[in-house]
Scaffold this motif. Structure first.
Motif, PDB file in Angstrom:
ATOM      1  N   VAL A   1       0.843  -1.204   0.000  1.00  0.00           N
ATOM      2  CA  VAL A   1       0.000   0.000   0.000  1.00  0.00           C
ATOM      3  C   VAL A   1       0.874   1.249   0.000  1.00  0.00           C
ATOM      4  CG1 VAL A   1      -1.702   1.340   1.291  1.00  0.00           C
ATOM      5  CG2 VAL A   1      -1.935  -1.147   1.136  1.00  0.00           C
ATOM      6  N   ASP A   2       1.933   1.235   0.821  1.00  0.00           N
ATOM      7  CA  ASP A   2       2.882   2.347   0.828  1.00  0.00           C
ATOM      8  C   ASP A   2       3.502   2.527  -0.558  1.00  0.00           C
ATOM      9  OD1 ASP A   2       2.529   2.804   3.570  1.00  0.00           O
ATOM     10  OD2 ASP A   2       4.108   1.390   4.113  1.00  0.00           O
TER      11      ASP A   2
ATOM     12  N   LEU B   1       4.024   5.561  -5.686  1.00  0.00           N
ATOM     13  CA  LEU B   1       3.906   5.617  -7.145  1.00  0.00           C
ATOM     14  C   LEU B   1       2.869   6.647  -7.592  1.00  0.00           C
ATOM     15  CD1 LEU B   1       4.157   1.834  -8.094  1.00  0.00           C
ATOM     16  CD2 LEU B   1       5.870   3.617  -8.468  1.00  0.00           C
ATOM     17  N   LEU B   2       1.806   6.804  -6.805  1.00  0.00           N
ATOM     18  CA  LEU B   2       0.809   7.829  -7.125  1.00  0.00           C
ATOM     19  C   LEU B   2       1.405   9.230  -6.988  1.00  0.00           C
ATOM     20  CD1 LEU B   2      -2.405   6.354  -5.427  1.00  0.00           C
ATOM     21  CD2 LEU B   2      -1.922   6.528  -7.883  1.00  0.00           C
TER      22      LEU B   2
ATOM     23  N   SER C   1       9.648  -1.324  -5.898  1.00  0.00           N
ATOM     24  CA  SER C   1      10.219  -2.423  -5.107  1.00  0.00           C
ATOM     25  C   SER C   1       9.233  -2.900  -4.045  1.00  0.00           C
ATOM     26  CB  SER C   1      11.528  -1.971  -4.449  1.00  0.00           C
ATOM     27  OG  SER C   1      12.477  -1.580  -5.420  1.00  0.00           O
ATOM     28  N   ALA C   2       8.550  -1.953  -3.380  1.00  0.00           N
ATOM     29  CA  ALA C   2       7.599  -2.315  -2.323  1.00  0.00           C
ATOM     30  C   ALA C   2       6.355  -2.981  -2.892  1.00  0.00           C
ATOM     31  CB  ALA C   2       7.199  -1.076  -1.520  1.00  0.00           C
TER      32      ALA C   2
ATOM     33  N   THR D   1       7.347  -6.635  -3.437  1.00  0.00           N
ATOM     34  CA  THR D   1       7.370  -7.353  -2.156  1.00  0.00           C
ATOM     35  C   THR D   1       7.530  -6.359  -1.017  1.00  0.00           C
ATOM     36  OG1 THR D   1       8.527  -9.049  -0.853  1.00  0.00           O
ATOM     37  CG2 THR D   1       9.873  -7.730  -2.327  1.00  0.00           C
ATOM     38  N   PRO D   2       6.769  -6.490   0.075  1.00  0.00           N
ATOM     39  CA  PRO D   2       6.925  -5.582   1.221  1.00  0.00           C
ATOM     40  C   PRO D   2       8.373  -5.580   1.711  1.00  0.00           C
ATOM     41  CG  PRO D   2       4.944  -6.898   1.464  1.00  0.00           C
ATOM     42  CD  PRO D   2       5.687  -7.476   0.290  1.00  0.00           C
ATOM     43  N   LEU D   3       8.860  -4.408   2.129  1.00  0.00           N
ATOM     44  CA  LEU D   3      10.268  -4.256   2.489  1.00  0.00           C
ATOM     45  C   LEU D   3      10.419  -3.891   3.965  1.00  0.00           C
ATOM     46  CD1 LEU D   3      11.367  -2.120  -0.608  1.00  0.00           C
ATOM     47  CD2 LEU D   3      11.691  -4.580  -0.299  1.00  0.00           C
ATOM     48  N   PRO D   4      10.796  -4.845   4.818  1.00  0.00           N
ATOM     49  CA  PRO D   4      11.088  -4.517   6.226  1.00  0.00           C
ATOM     50  C   PRO D   4      12.317  -3.601   6.287  1.00  0.00           C
ATOM     51  CG  PRO D   4      10.831  -6.890   5.895  1.00  0.00           C
ATOM     52  CD  PRO D   4      10.944  -6.283   4.538  1.00  0.00           C
TER      53      PRO D   4
END
Length: 305
Positions: free
Chosen positions: A110-111, A116-117, A246-247, A250-253
């Motif tokens: 979502v982030d 990107l928006l 990138s996020a 895949t979600p990025l911790p």
């Protein structure tokens, strides 16, 4: 090559710097972060973006100002640089979810979509500037440059050749990026430091070299607009597009990326903004460039200790 394509469509020097040149010089960050995300090296992916932005402002602007003081347009100080500050603050907020809402410090899909928006908004704004009718001074400058090109006999590169060379360069980057990520990860494990630190230092400096070379050459040739546009555009591309894509993949911790790094990134942009306004002549002086360069050295020393 990218600037040759942009000039074909009548873009201004600043717009070329903010878009085509910035995208071209940010291509290494894009490839490294995407490959890192796909291989599960989130620390390397985020560290590359944060570290590159710190290097873009402190190191590149600092070195360029030492070479030649940088003139900054008022519109850049009132529009583009604040956009970079907001993007940096957005990443800082995403990295402090544990404090803000008790969540996990992860740049989620979502982030990534939100980033990107914002990137689309930035592009829409930038290209709206490109469509404005140039004033008489700009037209005279364009005419004089055209005459100078004719007199020197220098031929403009053809559009197809510029596009072919851009495509070839990107293909080489993807191939090299895969090798780079593998070896960066091995380096981190072999010397006992985290991937995040490798991303913030070695990888960030390595991927920022195109921005440094492009900005120094632009400054030497008196194209301060392109030099500043390159730095600002690269910072925005890194956070909004590179990290956003990138996020989404895949979600990025955040892992080893802490507030020291994100606050340094945000503080660097604020310093750039303040120095541009400080004396009222909208110029980054050699002294200010030296201060920014020393700040980068201090950050690296603090990071490695």
């Amino acid at each position: 090559m990218g600037s040759a394509v942009a000039k074909r469509f009548g873009m201004s020097e600043m717009v070329i710097g903010l878009t085509i040149v910035a995208f071209g010089t940010s291509a290494p960050e894009l490839v490294i972060s995407l490959v890192s995300a796909l291989k599960g090296s989130a620390g390397l992916a985020i560290g590359n973006v944060v570290g590159s932005n710190i290097a873009n402002v402190f190191l590149i602007v600092g070195v360029v100002a030492l070479v030649r003081p940088i003139r900054i347009e008022q519109s850049v100080l009132t529009r583009e640089i604040p956009f970079v500050v907001l993007a940096s603050v957005a990443l800082l907020a995403a990295g402090n979810k544990v404090w803000l809402d008790g969540g996990e410090n992860v740049v989620t899909r979502v982030d990534g979509i939100m980033l990107l928006l914002f990137f689309m908004v930035f592009l829409r704004y930038t290209f709206s500037q490109a469509t404005k009718v140039p004033d008489s001074a700009s037209e005279e400058k364009g005419i004089s440059e055209s005459k100078e090109t004719e007199e020197t006999g220098k031929k403009e590169i053809s559009l197809w050749r510029a596009l072919l060379m851009i495509g070839g360069g990107l293909a080489a980057l993807i191939w090299g990026g895969d090798i780079f990520v593998d070896n960066a990860s091995r380096l981190a494990f072999s010397i006992g430091i985290s991937e995040a630190v490798v991303g913030l230092t070695i990888v960030a400096v390595g991927t920022s070299l195109p921005e440094l070379a492009t900005s120094v050459v632009a400054a030497i040739k008196g194209h301060s607009g392109m030099a500043v546009g390159n730095v600002i555009g690269s910072c925005l591309f890194n956070i909004l597009f590179v990290l956003g894509v990138s996020a989404v993949i895949t979600p990025l911790p955040l892992g080893g990326i802490g507030n020291l790094d994100m606050l340094t990134m945000t503080g660097a942009t604020l310093m750039f903004w303040i120095f541009g306004w400080k004396i009222g002549d909208r110029e980054i002086t050699r002294i200010e460039g030296g201060v920014m360069t020393l700040c980068y050295i201090a950050y690296i020393v603090a990071l490695l200790n």
